[in-house]
Design a protein around this motif. Sequence first.
Motif, short mmCIF file in Angstrom:
data_model
loop_
_atom_site.label_atom_id
_atom_site.label_comp_id
_atom_site.label_asym_id
_atom_site.label_seq_id
_atom_site.Cartn_x
_atom_site.Cartn_y
_atom_site.Cartn_z
N GLY A 192 115.61 -48.37 -61.91
CA GLY A 192 116.63 -47.33 -61.89
C GLY A 192 117.06 -46.96 -60.49
N ILE A 193 116.10 -46.82 -59.59
CA ILE A 193 116.42 -46.49 -58.19
C ILE A 193 117.21 -47.63 -57.55
CG2 ILE A 193 115.40 -46.09 -55.91
CD1 ILE A 193 115.25 -43.64 -57.78
N LEU A 194 116.87 -48.89 -57.86
CA LEU A 194 117.63 -50.03 -57.34
C LEU A 194 119.08 -49.96 -57.79
CD1 LEU A 194 117.84 -52.81 -55.93
CD2 LEU A 194 117.20 -53.82 -58.13
N VAL A 195 119.29 -49.76 -59.09
CA VAL A 195 120.65 -49.69 -59.63
C VAL A 195 121.40 -48.50 -59.03
CG1 VAL A 195 121.98 -49.27 -61.74
CG2 VAL A 195 120.11 -50.92 -61.75
N LEU A 196 120.75 -47.35 -58.94
CA LEU A 196 121.41 -46.17 -58.37
C LEU A 196 121.66 -46.33 -56.88
CD1 LEU A 196 119.60 -43.35 -60.36
CD2 LEU A 196 121.94 -44.18 -60.65
N VAL A 256 120.37 -44.65 -48.54
CA VAL A 256 121.52 -45.35 -49.12
C VAL A 256 122.77 -45.10 -48.28
CG1 VAL A 256 123.10 -45.38 -51.09
CG2 VAL A 256 120.64 -45.45 -51.47
N ASN A 257 123.03 -43.85 -47.94
CA ASN A 257 124.22 -43.53 -47.16
C ASN A 257 124.15 -44.11 -45.76
OD1 ASN A 257 125.70 -42.11 -49.14
ND2 ASN A 257 124.43 -40.31 -48.81
N GLY A 258 122.95 -44.15 -45.19
CA GLY A 258 122.79 -44.76 -43.86
C GLY A 258 123.09 -46.25 -43.88
N GLY A 279 125.63 -46.88 -52.77
CA GLY A 279 126.17 -47.56 -51.60
C GLY A 279 127.64 -47.86 -51.74
N TYR A 280 128.08 -48.09 -52.97
CA TYR A 280 129.49 -48.40 -53.21
C TYR A 280 130.32 -47.15 -53.47
CZ TYR A 280 133.74 -50.10 -55.37
OH TYR A 280 135.05 -50.33 -55.68
#
Length: 140
Positions: free
Chosen positions: A29-33, A74-76, A38-39
């Motif tokens: 779930g964390i991978l998918v999120l 993710v944002n970084g 990121g997109y």
Amino acid sequence: VQRRAAAKAGGPLPPASESAPARLILLAGILVLGMYGGYFGAAQGILIVGLMSVVTLESLQRITAVKNVLTTVVNGVAAVTFMLVAWESIDWRVTAAIAAGATLGGLGGAKVGRRLSPNVLRVTILVIGTIALVRILFFD
């Protein structure tokens, strides 16, 4: 969710945060999120909190702290990627304003969030989310 289900059944809390299937669900779930964040990014934090609330037995404050670290990473990564492929498209004044606001919000939110009881924190999140939703749906 898990605490309520266990209380209704009259049994002990399930060791969900320690089971292999729960860890696998959490990691997937964390991978998918992370890819989604990121997109697109919208509501990524809410989705992470929801996932972790269902899969783990951690407190809302701890989940929020982990969510903040994950979304920062993710944002970084997304920001560095964007800088590498589209440097000329970045409005640095807007970027600086967002960075300042996020930093101040993170510092202030951490101080306030740790002091609130879980129920007050849930109600606060619910009220702010409802106000934002009503504003988006009816006033934009």
